[in-house]
Design a protein around this motif. Structure first.
Motif, mmCIF file in Angstrom:
data_model
loop_
_atom_site.group_PDB
_atom_site.id
_atom_site.type_symbol
_atom_site.label_atom_id
_atom_site.label_comp_id
_atom_site.label_asym_id
_atom_site.label_seq_id
_atom_site.Cartn_x
_atom_site.Cartn_y
_atom_site.Cartn_z
ATOM 1 N N VAL B 269 -4.324 -15.146 -6.728
ATOM 2 C CA VAL B 269 -3.456 -14.129 -7.309
ATOM 3 C C VAL B 269 -2.255 -13.903 -6.388
ATOM 4 O O VAL B 269 -2.420 -13.725 -5.173
ATOM 5 C CB VAL B 269 -4.243 -12.808 -7.509
ATOM 6 N N GLU B 270 -1.059 -13.894 -6.962
ATOM 7 C CA GLU B 270 0.155 -13.680 -6.165
ATOM 8 C C GLU B 270 0.253 -12.208 -5.747
ATOM 9 O O GLU B 270 0.068 -11.310 -6.580
ATOM 10 C CB GLU B 270 1.384 -14.062 -7.003
ATOM 11 N N LEU B 271 0.530 -11.938 -4.455
ATOM 12 C CA LEU B 271 0.660 -10.561 -3.978
ATOM 13 C C LEU B 271 2.125 -10.205 -3.737
ATOM 14 O O LEU B 271 2.935 -11.067 -3.412
ATOM 15 C CB LEU B 271 -0.131 -10.353 -2.681
ATOM 16 N N ASP B 272 2.451 -8.935 -3.895
ATOM 17 C CA ASP B 272 3.793 -8.418 -3.629
ATOM 18 C C ASP B 272 3.828 -7.926 -2.183
ATOM 19 O O ASP B 272 3.045 -7.050 -1.818
ATOM 20 C CB ASP B 272 4.052 -7.250 -4.610
ATOM 21 N N PRO B 273 4.703 -8.496 -1.336
ATOM 22 C CA PRO B 273 4.724 -8.055 0.070
ATOM 23 C C PRO B 273 5.065 -6.567 0.228
ATOM 24 O O PRO B 273 4.721 -5.945 1.228
ATOM 25 C CB PRO B 273 5.790 -8.944 0.714
ATOM 26 N N LYS B 274 5.724 -5.977 -0.777
ATOM 27 C CA LYS B 274 6.084 -4.556 -0.680
ATOM 28 C C LYS B 274 4.870 -3.669 -0.937
ATOM 29 O O LYS B 274 4.612 -2.722 -0.199
ATOM 30 C CB LYS B 274 7.173 -4.222 -1.693
ATOM 31 N N LYS B 276 1.686 -4.823 -1.258
ATOM 32 C CA LYS B 276 0.500 -5.502 -0.735
ATOM 33 C C LYS B 276 -0.605 -5.599 -1.797
ATOM 34 O O LYS B 276 -1.756 -5.885 -1.503
ATOM 35 C CB LYS B 276 -0.015 -4.864 0.559
ATOM 36 N N GLY B 277 -0.233 -5.343 -3.033
ATOM 37 C CA GLY B 277 -1.147 -5.521 -4.170
ATOM 38 C C GLY B 277 -0.637 -6.670 -5.021
ATOM 39 O O GLY B 277 0.447 -7.211 -4.773
ATOM 40 N N PRO B 278 -1.398 -7.045 -6.067
ATOM 41 C CA PRO B 278 -0.968 -8.149 -6.924
ATOM 42 C C PRO B 278 0.357 -7.860 -7.644
ATOM 43 O O PRO B 278 0.654 -6.708 -7.967
ATOM 44 C CB PRO B 278 -2.105 -8.254 -7.949
ATOM 45 N N VAL B 279 1.116 -8.915 -7.886
ATOM 46 C CA VAL B 279 2.286 -8.828 -8.760
ATOM 47 C C VAL B 279 1.732 -8.753 -10.178
ATOM 48 O O VAL B 279 0.918 -9.587 -10.560
ATOM 49 C CB VAL B 279 3.176 -10.079 -8.587
ATOM 50 N N CYS B 280 2.131 -7.719 -10.932
ATOM 51 C CA CYS B 280 1.565 -7.515 -12.261
ATOM 52 C C CYS B 280 2.643 -7.397 -13.316
ATOM 53 O O CYS B 280 3.791 -7.080 -13.008
ATOM 54 C CB CYS B 280 0.752 -6.223 -12.294
ATOM 55 N N ASN B 281 2.238 -7.574 -14.575
ATOM 56 C CA ASN B 281 3.150 -7.290 -15.675
ATOM 57 C C ASN B 281 2.814 -5.918 -16.280
ATOM 58 O O ASN B 281 1.956 -5.197 -15.747
ATOM 59 C CB ASN B 281 3.128 -8.419 -16.718
ATOM 60 N N GLY B 282 3.464 -5.562 -17.353
ATOM 61 C CA GLY B 282 3.303 -4.234 -17.948
ATOM 62 C C GLY B 282 1.890 -3.957 -18.429
ATOM 63 O O GLY B 282 1.506 -2.806 -18.637
ATOM 64 N N GLN B 283 1.086 -5.022 -18.613
ATOM 65 C CA GLN B 283 -0.313 -4.849 -19.034
ATOM 66 C C GLN B 283 -1.243 -4.869 -17.817
ATOM 67 O O GLN B 283 -2.456 -4.919 -17.951
ATOM 68 C CB GLN B 283 -0.713 -5.959 -20.019
ATOM 69 N N LEU B 284 -0.654 -4.868 -16.624
ATOM 70 C CA LEU B 284 -1.365 -4.936 -15.342
ATOM 71 C C LEU B 284 -2.162 -6.225 -15.187
ATOM 72 O O LEU B 284 -3.167 -6.268 -14.471
ATOM 73 C CB LEU B 284 -2.245 -3.703 -15.104
ATOM 74 N N MET B 285 -1.680 -7.285 -15.861
ATOM 75 C CA MET B 285 -2.288 -8.600 -15.634
ATOM 76 C C MET B 285 -1.584 -9.255 -14.445
ATOM 77 O O MET B 285 -0.361 -9.205 -14.324
ATOM 78 C CB MET B 285 -2.199 -9.492 -16.866
ATOM 79 N N THR B 286 -2.386 -9.849 -13.553
ATOM 80 C CA THR B 286 -1.845 -10.495 -12.358
ATOM 81 C C THR B 286 -1.279 -11.860 -12.727
ATOM 82 O O THR B 286 -1.248 -12.227 -13.906
ATOM 83 C CB THR B 286 -2.958 -10.681 -11.313
#
Lengths: 121, 419
Positions: B269-274, B276-286
């Motif tokens: 799963v790709e993480l957001d360095p800002k 530190k959680g997963p990069v998600c879309n509007g449905q909170l899918m990673t």
């Protein structure tokens, strides 16, 4: 004029209070509760109290409890002493009263957890 | 082999809400929790203030959690407590979840996964404090566990490093139980915790807050005997000559929370360095199809109410998930923002009711949030102030903006100053 931070909700509005004769004019509040808080804070500050109480159950050494309503800020430590003198030795459900009318302040000490919920309840 | 539509990992507020929501939307659901009881960190958060947004009531942590636990126990949701997930693997139809518990090792199959693994506290090693390694150095959460669950006071006389909310809450809690809290030391020039906690936890009990100060050394052999504190400059370096020794038997750390995403990473799963959680879309899918994230694993929230909200969204989306090609566009946060969630929008999905969460990077007075698409402002909202400890939430209808994969969507904050 005095300035204070509202602690009613996490928004934390900065309240400005001005005395106009007998009344206190509050500005900066996001809702009505803020104005009520400012008036009470400057005349008779009240606080809730959440703590734990000792139990006789080895698996649950302490039980989360809270007061049913706010008490005067100055009564917090006397009330803590009264709570620390109590040991819960019977199951009690969340919301169940552990101590009635604590120190005559008109508030009850109630269980704030289902940890000691009676088995059949 | 047991099979589910949705497996939720983590039985705290996010996981409880996700499991309930997944079940309500028709998914055969399993909730996995590593501890003996559901409720997550709320079990030890005995102070009140939870649920103001959701229930318009001031609940304690255990009371807030119990409302969801009762529903989970009434509903047709399988729960496995004292169960630890050791491995996640992709399969053709979804995922294989390997768990270990008292019954042994088991592999469970599921179509979708909701990761509600919460966050961890930053520790002493991660803030590199010099000196010996005596007993008496605790994270605020550990001190809270000792005090509120075990009934053991971990310190009689302590210093708190960091002004995060749990540290402020513990300053009050330890004072109520008879300990002396000598002061809270914050390396930054502004507090990290909610303003109301500075007032009701520190000011109410005359506990001093030392901004632009830090702990530079711990002293003591078996048990902590003192800490050295010092003032710091604008680049957070200790200023020589300002050192002071404070005698104490406890150092409590409240220096930040980090989303826990080891399991997410094991699936790529790709993480957001800002965040530190997963990069998600509007449905909170990673970035991995069928894997959803919510709560403090997604980004550290200020209020549990929003943790539950994101859990519900993730649970709903997981239950309704059907594999489909994505058409995603990035939602960029300008440097004026600490972060914004979600980071992407899938244009093949309904984005008419997208919930945005963001924090400003600095304390800002009188400012305006601007949403630009291809450089053109399409939305703005004024704020009397923005403070990084206080997360902002905004419902946005993105379907009105005629977006394509090539759109450049940016969120920005500008200070308007006094009119």
């Amino acid at each position: 004029m005095s300035e204070l931070v509202c602690i009613v909700c996490p928004r934390g509005c900065t309240l400005r209070v001005e005395e106009e004769g007998e009344t206190l004019q509050v500005t900066g509040n996001g809702c009505k509760r803020g104005a009520d808080f400012a008036r009470s804070e400057l005349t008779a500050p009240m606080r809730t109290l959440c703590t734990t109480v000792r139990t006789a159950f080895p698996d649950v050494p302490v039980l989360p409890v809270r007061l049913s309503a706010e008490i005067p800020k100055g009564q917090i430590f006397p009330v803590m002493e009264a709570i620390n003198a109590v040991t819960v030795d019977q199951p009690v459900d969340m919301g169940g009263v552990i101590l009635n009318n604590v120190l005559g302040l008109g508030v009850d000490l109630v269980a704030a957890s289902g940890l000691l919920r009676p088995a059949d309840g | 082999m047991r099979e589910y539509d949705t497996v939720v990992i983590g039985g705290g507020p996010a996981g409880l809400a996700a499991a309930l929501s997944a079940r309500e939307n028709g998914a055969k659901t399993l909730l996995i929790e590593r501890e003996a009881r559901l409720g997550g960190i709320l079990k030890q958060c005995i102070h009140d203030g939870f649920g103001l947004v959701r229930f318009q009531e001031k609940l304690t942590g255990p009371e807030y959690a119990q409302r969801f636990i009762d529903q989970v126990e009434r509903g047709e949701i399988d729960t496995s407590t004292l169960t630890f997930v050791t491995r996640l693997e992709r399969t053709q139809a979804g995922f294989a979840v390997t768990v270990v518990n008292r019954a042994g090792v088991e592999t469970i199959l599921t179509r979708t996964l909701v990761l509600a693994t919460g966050c961890r506290e930053r520790t002493a090693k991660q803030v590199s404090i010099h000196g010996t390694r005596p007993a008496g150095v605790f994270t605020a959460g550990t001190a809270q566990h000792f005090t509120n669950l075990l009934g053991q006071l971990p310190t009689k006389r302590c210093v708190i490093l960091g002004s995060g909310d749990i540290g402020l809450i513990m300053a009050r809690r330890l004072t109520l139980e008879g300990a002396k809290v000598l002061g809270v030391y914050e390396v930054k020039p502004t507090p990290s915790g909610l303003t109301r906690n500075i007032h009701q936890c520190l000011r109410d009990y005359d506990i001093p807050l030392h901004l632009s100060h830090t702990v530079t050394r711990v002293l003591g052999e078996d048990r902590l005997t003192a800490v050295e504190v010092a003032q710091v400059d604008e680049r957070m370096r200790p200023i020589p000559g300002t050192e002071e020794i404070v005698e104490c038997d406890g150092l409590i750390l409240s220096v930040g929370l980090i989303p826990e995403n080891e399991l997410a990473q094991s699936l790529g799963v790709e993480l957001d360095p800002k965040t530190k959680g997963p990069v998600c879309n509007g449905q909170l899918m990673t970035s991995v199809d069928g894997v959803f994230s919510c709560g403090n694993a997604l980004h550290v929230n200020d209020l549990v109410d929003y943790v539950s909200e994101s859990g519900e969204l993730a649970g709903h989306a997981a239950a309704c998930y059907a594999p489909a090609p994505r058409r995603e566009v990035a939602l960029r946060a300008s440097p004026a923002l600490l972060y914004a969630v979600p980071q992407r929008l899938d244009l093949n999905r309904d984005n008419s009711k997208t919930t945005l969460y963001f924090r400003s990077r600095e304390v800002l007075d009188r400012c305006v949030l601007r949403l630009r698409v291809d450089g053109r402002e399409v939305f703005s909202k004024r704020y009397p102030f923005l403070r990084p400890p206080e997360m902002e939430r905004l419902d946005m209808d993105f379907s009105q903006f005629e977006l394509s994969e090539h759109s450049k969507i940016e969120l920005d904050i500008e200070v308007t100053g006094h009119e």
